[in-house]
Design a protein around this motif. Sequence first.
Motif, PDB file in Angstrom:
ATOM      1  N   TYR A   1      -3.780  18.326  12.901  1.00 53.43           N
ATOM      2  CA  TYR A   1      -2.941  19.230  12.117  1.00 53.43           C
ATOM      3  C   TYR A   1      -1.950  18.469  11.245  1.00 53.43           C
ATOM      4  N   SER A   2      -1.350  19.226  10.336  1.00 51.66           N
ATOM      5  CA  SER A   2      -0.391  18.664   9.379  1.00 51.66           C
ATOM      6  C   SER A   2       0.982  18.656  10.029  1.00 51.66           C
ATOM      7  N   ALA A   3       1.599  17.483  10.026  1.00 55.01           N
ATOM      8  CA  ALA A   3       2.929  17.341  10.620  1.00 55.01           C
ATOM      9  C   ALA A   3       3.966  17.579   9.528  1.00 55.01           C
TER      10      ALA A   3
ATOM     11  N   ASN B   1       0.032  33.171   9.517  1.00 54.97           N
ATOM     12  CA  ASN B   1      -0.769  32.896   8.318  1.00 54.97           C
ATOM     13  C   ASN B   1      -2.084  32.237   8.721  1.00 54.97           C
ATOM     14  N   ASP B   2      -2.418  31.071   8.222  1.00 54.66           N
ATOM     15  CA  ASP B   2      -3.790  30.556   8.299  1.00 54.66           C
ATOM     16  C   ASP B   2      -4.415  30.561   9.700  1.00 54.66           C
ATOM     17  N   PRO B   3      -5.713  30.858   9.777  1.00 51.73           N
ATOM     18  CA  PRO B   3      -6.457  30.535  10.995  1.00 51.73           C
ATOM     19  C   PRO B   3      -6.521  29.017  11.152  1.00 51.73           C
TER      20      PRO B   3
ATOM     21  N   ARG C   1      -2.357  17.425   2.920  1.00 56.08           N
ATOM     22  CA  ARG C   1      -2.208  18.265   4.124  1.00 56.08           C
ATOM     23  C   ARG C   1      -3.542  18.860   4.574  1.00 56.08           C
ATOM     24  N   ASP C   2      -3.563  19.376   5.761  1.00 58.77           N
ATOM     25  CA  ASP C   2      -4.604  20.253   6.306  1.00 58.77           C
ATOM     26  C   ASP C   2      -5.924  19.540   6.600  1.00 58.77           C
ATOM     27  N   PRO C   3      -5.969  18.749   7.680  1.00 64.58           N
ATOM     28  CA  PRO C   3      -7.207  18.062   8.049  1.00 64.58           C
ATOM     29  C   PRO C   3      -8.276  19.038   8.533  1.00 64.58           C
TER      30      PRO C   3
ATOM     31  N   PHE D   1      -3.802  30.071  15.067  1.00 66.91           N
ATOM     32  CA  PHE D   1      -3.309  30.560  13.769  1.00 66.91           C
ATOM     33  C   PHE D   1      -1.867  30.110  13.591  1.00 66.91           C
ATOM     34  N   GLN D   2      -1.478  29.947  12.351  1.00 73.35           N
ATOM     35  CA  GLN D   2      -0.091  29.623  12.017  1.00 73.35           C
ATOM     36  C   GLN D   2       0.785  30.792  12.456  1.00 73.35           C
ATOM     37  N   HIS D   3       1.839  30.492  13.180  1.00 73.38           N
ATOM     38  CA  HIS D   3       2.597  31.582  13.801  1.00 73.38           C
ATOM     39  C   HIS D   3       4.066  31.211  13.916  1.00 73.38           C
TER      40      HIS D   3
ATOM     41  N   GLU E   1      -5.580  23.197  -0.580  1.00 74.87           N
ATOM     42  CA  GLU E   1      -5.165  23.290   0.811  1.00 74.87           C
ATOM     43  C   GLU E   1      -6.391  23.633   1.659  1.00 74.87           C
ATOM     44  N   CYS E   2      -6.300  23.353   2.928  1.00 77.96           N
ATOM     45  CA  CYS E   2      -7.298  23.806   3.914  1.00 77.96           C
ATOM     46  C   CYS E   2      -8.745  23.615   3.482  1.00 77.96           C
ATOM     47  N   PRO E   3      -9.172  22.409   3.098  1.00 83.35           N
ATOM     48  CA  PRO E   3     -10.586  22.224   2.775  1.00 83.35           C
ATOM     49  C   PRO E   3     -11.438  22.469   4.017  1.00 83.35           C
TER      50      PRO E   3
ATOM     51  N   ASN F   1       9.397  27.976  11.227  1.00 85.98           N
ATOM     52  CA  ASN F   1       9.148  27.571  12.638  1.00 85.98           C
ATOM     53  C   ASN F   1       7.671  27.608  13.006  1.00 85.98           C
ATOM     54  N   MET F   2       6.839  26.934  12.204  1.00 79.41           N
ATOM     55  CA  MET F   2       5.415  27.166  12.425  1.00 79.41           C
ATOM     56  C   MET F   2       4.907  26.542  13.721  1.00 79.41           C
ATOM     57  N   HIS F   3       4.341  27.414  14.541  1.00 81.06           N
ATOM     58  CA  HIS F   3       3.638  27.063  15.774  1.00 81.06           C
ATOM     59  C   HIS F   3       2.154  27.369  15.559  1.00 81.06           C
TER      60      HIS F   3
ATOM     61  N   GLY G   1     -10.301  34.439   7.586  1.00 81.01           N
ATOM     62  CA  GLY G   1      -9.307  34.126   6.560  1.00 81.01           C
ATOM     63  C   GLY G   1      -7.968  34.730   6.957  1.00 81.01           C
ATOM     64  N   TRP G   2      -6.961  34.394   6.207  1.00 81.33           N
ATOM     65  CA  TRP G   2      -5.630  35.001   6.363  1.00 81.33           C
ATOM     66  C   TRP G   2      -5.497  36.073   5.292  1.00 81.33           C
ATOM     67  N   SER G   3      -5.135  37.281   5.695  1.00 79.49           N
ATOM     68  CA  SER G   3      -4.811  38.317   4.724  1.00 79.49           C
ATOM     69  C   SER G   3      -3.316  38.583   4.812  1.00 79.49           C
TER      70      SER G   3
HETATM   71  C1  FRU Z   1      -1.812  27.396   3.600  1.00 80.62           C
HETATM   72  C2  FRU Z   1      -0.691  26.523   4.079  1.00 80.62           C
HETATM   73  C3  FRU Z   1      -1.181  25.164   4.498  1.00 80.62           C
HETATM   74  C4  FRU Z   1      -0.097  24.699   5.428  1.00 80.62           C
HETATM   75  C5  FRU Z   1       0.260  25.975   6.130  1.00 80.62           C
HETATM   76  C6  FRU Z   1       1.727  26.122   6.456  1.00 80.62           C
HETATM   77  O1  FRU Z   1      -1.489  28.748   3.655  1.00 80.62           O
HETATM   78  O2  FRU Z   1       0.328  26.418   3.112  1.00 80.62           O
HETATM   79  O3  FRU Z   1      -1.400  24.287   3.435  1.00 80.62           O
HETATM   80  O4  FRU Z   1      -0.540  23.700   6.296  1.00 80.62           O
HETATM   81  O5  FRU Z   1      -0.095  27.036   5.272  1.00 80.62           O
HETATM   82  O6  FRU Z   1       1.971  27.294   7.182  1.00 80.62           O
END
Ligand code: FRU
Length: 490
Positions: A99-101, A23-25, A142-144, A39-41, A204-206, A50-52, A275-277
């Motif tokens: 990052y968000s813990a 998901n997100d870059p 979340r999301d610094p 990227f969220q993986h 999210e993600c400002p 299991n987000m890495h 962006g994430w598509s």
């Molecule tokens: C946005 C989001 C973020 C979060 C991440 C989790 O898509 O929900 O707020 O940190 O994805 O994968």
Amino acid sequence: MSVLPADPHLPVAHLRPPRNWINDPNGLAFHDGHYHVCFQHNPYGPEHANMHWGHFRSTDLLTWEELPVALAPTPGGEDADGCYSGNAVSDGERMVAFYSAFRTDRWAQPVTTAESLDGGRTWTPRGSLLIPDLPQGVSMYRDPYVWREGGRWRMLVGSALADGRAAALLYESSDLEQWHYQGPFLDRTPQTLAPGADTGLGWECPQYLHGPDGRGALIVSAWDPELGPRRTVAYSGREREGRFLADAPVLLDHGPDFYAPALLPAPDGRWLLWGWSWEARDQQWVNAAGWAGLLTLPREVTLGEDGSVRQQPARELLSLRDGRALTASGETSSAAQLGTVDPSFDLTARLELHAPATSGGLRLVTSADGSEYLDIRIDPTTGELVVDREHASLDPRAHGGTYRIPCPEAKTASGAAIELRLVVDRSVAELYLPSGRTLTLRFYPTGGSPWRLEAHAAGGGHIGYTVAAWNLRPYTVRREEEASAQSALT
Ligand code: FRU
């Protein structure tokens, strides 16, 4: 090296690993001569778990190297259940990721960090929270996003406030370690932007794009506590003493499949954005395919004189055009065949719709019998461009819908005149207008290539068209497993 993937929907010029969920870059930074794109993986499956942080880097935005996973959850640690989104900064010899813990036993996702001293190849997590205490009255956090400005470090954190406002919270630091809360940079109660789209109860993600002249744009991803991720919103304006004085919000992208974009300040002064598509097909199909999500093309983002946030594909991508152009111009009052394209192509078009036509535009036909097509047509009454994927897949597991992108400047006395750029890469379409507005959507053609381009007009008038299209060369991607296989051989 780049081999065309067998899965006809797997993109070739959009970043993502060959398998599993993204998901997100994240962690976008220019460091040691490279653009770093994390990227969220989920390395274990095509679902959000299991987000890495996966990691690509490039010197030119065209040739990419997939580095080892940058961040992984620490069992029992503050990020035990996921390394969620954030960004990274280049600070001398080191890169620092913020990052968000995520832990399932805690509603907030406080900020933590990791550091790399070898150009992003390996990362050392700090292990503790960077900002353990949250401001009062916060119900989502979340999301610094960290940046350097005016001789100090600044950070925004996405948030929802218990009183119903969404907010981007501002912190400042002189050393990236001690952070001082400054209050909300911007906060807003939800505001409707388009049918079904509002600015959200939480952000999210400002991301913050700031120009040298004091003007800027705050980009936030609108989130709803029940519905989850919604749409992406841009506020332009200017800062005064730690508060962002914002103009009216607008959708950053008019498509249904675009979220959580992130900015990278490039060394040449450009602001790049990915962006994430997400997928727009049923999960069963996603599971069978074994992958989900992609990152959009890198986009250059600028602020127009009128404060509008404008996007266009990064200029580097022009060199993915393979040189064999389809060109067609003419006019039709029904349908005209323009030629064929591969499933990854880049197209520019000028379309002029003349009264009394009630609609007209371009059609990308993806089945031999013409029953499967993506339709892009002008609505001359509103000056909007309508992107219609109702017939874009013969597979019922693909999502449908029609989406509108405003282009009021296109209206003429006798119809409408529109210029557009369309980049299609197998299952993703990104539409760019000269106004800087964009529309991103996913679609899943079932027919084999080549695909056909057609011009259409309906309602009695005619459409004039000038179209050029180039097939796209795939990105060159060097993957870690190939790199280690090579070093094992030597
Ligand atoms: C946005 C989001 C973020 C979060 C991440 C989790 O898509 O929900 O707020 O940190 O994805 O994968």
